[in-house]
Scaffold this motif. Structure first.
Motif, PDB file in Angstrom:
ATOM      1  N   MET A  79       0.832  -1.204   0.000  1.00 43.78           N
ATOM      2  CA  MET A  79       0.000   0.000   0.000  1.00 43.78           C
ATOM      3  C   MET A  79       0.869   1.257   0.000  1.00 43.78           C
ATOM      4  N   VAL A  80       1.881   1.288   0.849  1.00 46.16           N
ATOM      5  CA  VAL A  80       2.787   2.434   0.895  1.00 46.16           C
ATOM      6  C   VAL A  80       3.467   2.609  -0.465  1.00 46.16           C
ATOM      7  N   GLY A  81       3.875   1.513  -1.079  1.00 48.78           N
ATOM      8  CA  GLY A  81       4.495   1.586  -2.400  1.00 48.78           C
ATOM      9  C   GLY A  81       3.559   2.150  -3.452  1.00 48.78           C
ATOM     10  N   LEU A  82       2.298   1.743  -3.406  1.00 45.90           N
ATOM     11  CA  LEU A  82       1.318   2.268  -4.355  1.00 45.90           C
ATOM     12  C   LEU A  82       1.082   3.763  -4.141  1.00 45.90           C
ATOM     13  N   PHE A  83       1.008   4.183  -2.884  1.00 44.35           N
ATOM     14  CA  PHE A  83       0.847   5.616  -2.606  1.00 44.35           C
ATOM     15  C   PHE A  83       2.088   6.394  -3.053  1.00 44.35           C
ATOM     16  N   ALA A  84       3.274   5.812  -2.846  1.00 45.19           N
ATOM     17  CA  ALA A  84       4.512   6.487  -3.263  1.00 45.19           C
ATOM     18  C   ALA A  84       4.569   6.620  -4.786  1.00 45.19           C
ATOM     19  N   LEU A  85       4.231   5.550  -5.493  1.00 48.09           N
ATOM     20  CA  LEU A  85       4.194   5.605  -6.956  1.00 48.09           C
ATOM     21  C   LEU A  85       3.213   6.663  -7.422  1.00 48.09           C
ATOM     22  N   ASN A  86       2.054   6.695  -6.791  1.00 51.75           N
ATOM     23  CA  ASN A  86       1.042   7.682  -7.155  1.00 51.75           C
ATOM     24  C   ASN A  86       1.553   9.106  -6.926  1.00 51.75           C
ATOM     25  N   GLY A  87       2.224   9.325  -5.801  1.00 51.79           N
ATOM     26  CA  GLY A  87       2.776  10.652  -5.526  1.00 51.79           C
ATOM     27  C   GLY A  87       3.804  11.056  -6.571  1.00 51.79           C
ATOM     28  N   PHE A  88       4.655  10.114  -6.954  1.00 51.64           N
ATOM     29  CA  PHE A  88       5.647  10.381  -7.997  1.00 51.64           C
ATOM     30  C   PHE A  88       4.960  10.758  -9.306  1.00 51.64           C
ATOM     31  N   LEU A  89       3.947   9.997  -9.700  1.00 53.30           N
ATOM     32  CA  LEU A  89       3.237  10.284 -10.952  1.00 53.30           C
ATOM     33  C   LEU A  89       2.508  11.623 -10.890  1.00 53.30           C
ATOM     34  N   ASN A  90       2.009  11.974  -9.721  1.00 52.29           N
ATOM     35  CA  ASN A  90       1.346  13.262  -9.535  1.00 52.29           C
ATOM     36  C   ASN A  90       2.336  14.402  -9.785  1.00 52.29           C
ATOM     37  N   ILE A  91       3.513  14.279  -9.211  1.00 54.05           N
ATOM     38  CA  ILE A  91       4.555  15.302  -9.395  1.00 54.05           C
ATOM     39  C   ILE A  91       5.043  15.327 -10.843  1.00 54.05           C
ATOM     40  N   LEU A  92       5.206  14.145 -11.432  1.00 54.48           N
ATOM     41  CA  LEU A  92       5.692  14.064 -12.812  1.00 54.48           C
ATOM     42  C   LEU A  92       4.748  14.779 -13.774  1.00 54.48           C
ATOM     43  N   TRP A  93       3.439  14.677 -13.529  1.00 59.40           N
ATOM     44  CA  TRP A  93       2.503  15.381 -14.405  1.00 59.40           C
ATOM     45  C   TRP A  93       2.786  16.887 -14.390  1.00 59.40           C
ATOM     46  N   SER A  94       2.960  17.448 -13.198  1.00 59.80           N
ATOM     47  CA  SER A  94       3.245  18.888 -13.097  1.00 59.80           C
ATOM     48  C   SER A  94       4.539  19.242 -13.816  1.00 59.80           C
ATOM     49  N   PHE A  95       5.535  18.388 -13.668  1.00 57.18           N
ATOM     50  CA  PHE A  95       6.816  18.633 -14.337  1.00 57.18           C
ATOM     51  C   PHE A  95       6.634  18.648 -15.849  1.00 57.18           C
ATOM     52  N   LEU A  96       5.948  17.658 -16.386  1.00 61.73           N
ATOM     53  CA  LEU A  96       5.758  17.580 -17.835  1.00 61.73           C
ATOM     54  C   LEU A  96       4.923  18.744 -18.357  1.00 61.73           C
ATOM     55  N   PHE A  97       3.839  19.060 -17.669  1.00 57.46           N
ATOM     56  CA  PHE A  97       2.935  20.108 -18.145  1.00 57.46           C
ATOM     57  C   PHE A  97       3.565  21.492 -18.001  1.00 57.46           C
ATOM     58  N   PHE A  98       4.028  21.825 -16.806  1.00 54.27           N
ATOM     59  CA  PHE A  98       4.460  23.194 -16.533  1.00 54.27           C
ATOM     60  C   PHE A  98       5.936  23.447 -16.831  1.00 54.27           C
ATOM     61  N   ARG A  99       6.818  22.584 -16.401  1.00 58.69           N
ATOM     62  CA  ARG A  99       8.252  22.835 -16.586  1.00 58.69           C
ATOM     63  C   ARG A  99       8.713  22.506 -18.001  1.00 58.69           C
ATOM     64  N   MET A 100       8.264  21.363 -18.525  1.00 59.09           N
ATOM     65  CA  MET A 100       8.659  21.003 -19.890  1.00 59.09           C
ATOM     66  C   MET A 100       7.734  21.627 -20.933  1.00 59.09           C
ATOM     67  N   GLN A 101       6.626  22.202 -20.456  1.00 58.96           N
ATOM     68  CA  GLN A 101       5.622  22.824 -21.326  1.00 58.96           C
ATOM     69  C   GLN A 101       5.168  21.850 -22.413  1.00 58.96           C
ATOM     70  N   ARG A 102       4.843  20.636 -21.936  1.00 58.39           N
ATOM     71  CA  ARG A 102       4.401  19.575 -22.831  1.00 58.39           C
ATOM     72  C   ARG A 102       3.078  18.987 -22.353  1.00 58.39           C
ATOM     73  N   PRO A 103       1.989  19.711 -22.551  1.00 61.01           N
ATOM     74  CA  PRO A 103       0.683  19.174 -22.176  1.00 61.01           C
ATOM     75  C   PRO A 103       0.367  17.844 -22.863  1.00 61.01           C
ATOM     76  N   ASP A 104       0.920  17.633 -24.066  1.00 63.10           N
ATOM     77  CA  ASP A 104       0.682  16.368 -24.760  1.00 63.10           C
ATOM     78  C   ASP A 104       1.287  15.194 -23.996  1.00 63.10           C
TER      79      ASP A 104
END
Length: 160
Positions: A79-104
Motif C-alpha cells: 500500500m505504501v508503495g502504491l501511494f509512493a508511486l502515485n505521488g511520484f506520478l502526480n509530481i511528474l505530471w506537473s513537471f511535464l505540463f508546466f516545466r517542460m511545457q508539454r501538455p501532450d
C-alpha cells in the motif's frame, strides 16, 4: 493515541504535504501558461489550489485508514508503495505540463496517474471500503483534469 497508532498519521500527512509542496513548486503560472487557450468550462485558477488541498487531505486520510486496516505487514508495504508511486506520478505530471511545457506528454502520463489511483482504490478496498471511498474524489478530479488536459492539447497543439 499511542505512538504506534500515531505513526501512520504522521507518515501520511508528511507524504501528502511533501507531494503537494513539490508539485506546487513545479507548477509555474507564467506567460506560457496564460497564453494557452483554455476550454470555456475550465475552472478559475484559484480553484485548483482549493481542490488539490482537499484531495491531498483525502489521500492522506485514505492512506491512514488503509494502513490501519491492512492485514499483514506485506499488505501495508504494498500500500505504501502504491501511494509512493502515485505521488511520484502526480509530481511528474506537473513537471511535464508546466516545466517542460508539454501538455501532450502530460496527458499520456496522466493516464498512468489515473491507473495508479484505480489500483490504489482496488487495493485499499480489499481491506477498507472507507479508504477506497476516500480516494474516489481524487479519481473523479484526475478524470476531469484529464479531459481538461486533452482539450488544452487539442486547442493549442502541437507541442514540442
Amino acid at each position: 493515541m499511542n505512538r504506534a497508532a500515531f505513526f501512520p498519521v504522521v507518515i501520511a500527512a508528511a507524504f501528502a504535504i511533501i507531494t503537494a509542496l513539490v508539485g506546487s513548486t513545479i507548477t509555474v503560472l507564467d506567460e506560457w501558461y496564460y497564453s494557452l487557450v483554455q476550454p470555456a468550462w475550465a475552472p478559475p485558477d484559484y480553484m485548483f489550489g482549493i481542490i488539490w488541498t482537499a484531495i491531498f487531505a483525502l489521500i492522506a486520510l485514505a492512506a491512514v485508514v488503509g494502513w490501519r486496516a491492512a492485514q499483514t505487514r506485506r499488505d501495508a508495504e504494498v500500500m505504501v508503495g502504491l501511494f509512493a508511486l502515485n505521488g511520484f506520478l502526480n509530481i511528474l505530471w506537473s513537471f511535464l505540463f508546466f516545466r517542460m511545457q508539454r501538455p501532450d506528454l502530460a496527458f499520456y502520463e496522466l493516464l498512468l496517474l489515473w491507473l495508479s489511483i484505480a489500483a490504489l482504490i482496488w487495493f485499499c478496498a480489499r481491506f477498507s471500503k472507507g479508504a477506497a471511498l476516500l480516494l474516489l474524489p481524487y479519481l473523479a478530479w484526475v478524470t476531469t483534469a484529464g479531459v481538461l488536459n486533452w482539450q488544452v492539447v487539442q486547442l493549442n497543439g502541437p507541442f514540442g
